[in-house]
Design a protein around this motif. Structure first.
Motif, short mmCIF file in Angstrom:
data_model
loop_
_atom_site.label_atom_id
_atom_site.label_comp_id
_atom_site.label_asym_id
_atom_site.label_seq_id
_atom_site.Cartn_x
_atom_site.Cartn_y
_atom_site.Cartn_z
N UNK A 21 0.80 -1.21 0.00
CA UNK A 21 0.00 0.00 0.00
C UNK A 21 0.84 1.26 0.00
N UNK A 22 2.12 1.13 -0.29
CA UNK A 22 3.04 2.27 -0.24
C UNK A 22 3.42 2.74 -1.64
N UNK A 23 3.62 4.02 -1.76
CA UNK A 23 4.17 4.59 -2.99
C UNK A 23 5.68 4.67 -2.79
N UNK A 24 6.40 3.73 -3.37
CA UNK A 24 7.85 3.65 -3.18
C UNK A 24 8.58 4.88 -3.70
N UNK A 25 7.98 5.55 -4.66
CA UNK A 25 8.65 6.70 -5.25
C UNK A 25 8.64 7.92 -4.33
N UNK A 26 7.90 7.85 -3.23
CA UNK A 26 7.91 8.97 -2.27
C UNK A 26 9.21 9.02 -1.46
N UNK A 27 9.93 7.91 -1.40
CA UNK A 27 11.17 7.86 -0.61
C UNK A 27 12.25 8.69 -1.28
N UNK A 28 12.84 9.61 -0.52
CA UNK A 28 13.92 10.42 -1.07
C UNK A 28 15.25 10.15 -0.38
N UNK A 29 15.36 8.99 0.25
CA UNK A 29 16.63 8.50 0.76
C UNK A 29 17.23 9.36 1.88
N UNK A 30 16.41 9.79 2.81
CA UNK A 30 16.93 10.59 3.93
C UNK A 30 17.71 9.73 4.91
N UNK A 31 17.39 8.43 5.00
CA UNK A 31 18.11 7.52 5.86
C UNK A 31 17.60 7.44 7.29
#
Length: 132
Positions: A21-31
């Motif tokens: 249920x997640x939009x993987x493209x929202x991740x911007x690699x903040x860590x």
């Protein structure tokens, strides 16, 4: 011609997105997910690295890692995510997709020295996920 983000996502990534249920493209690699993960020191790929490989559709690389199966699903990563991505659910989805697709898993022999530093919840969680 406009190309939407949906056109970019591979079928494996779409499956992970659908299951989690997640939009993987929202991740911007903040860590932040990796920084808060209590199992990070035992992982060969940190949660933010799993997210990046998933974004790129590199499922085989994720499948050959132990990280998705070490994840204790404690939700620390999901709580810390500034974008609200349910990362723990993504890790579960990765496990499900890998097992459903019957992608060859690399087996890890566990010696007593390997087992000693791991919290019992991680072992129980990992073995349960592998046996499903």
């Amino acid at each position: 011609m406009n190309i939407s983000s949906e056109d970019i996502i591979s079928s494996a990534v779409r499956k992970i997105s659908d299951v989690s249920g997640a939009n993987l493209l929202r991740c911007y690699q903040c860590g932040r997910c990796s920084a808060g993960c209590p199992m990070a020191e035992h992982m060969d790929l940190l949660p933010h690295q799993v997210m990046r490989l998933a974004q790129l559709g590199q499922i085989q690389e994720i499948a050959s890692a132990r990280s998705p199966f070490i994840c204790a699903a404690c939700l620390a990563c999901s709580v810390r995510c500034p974008r609200g991505i349910p990362i723990a659910e993504v890790m579960e989805a990765v496990r499900q997709v890998v097992l459903r697709e019957r992608i060859t898993l690399r087996h890890f022999p566990l010696s007593p020295e390997d087992l000693a530093p791991l919290p019992p919840i991680a072992l129980i969680s990992a073995f349960r996920k592998i046996m499903e």
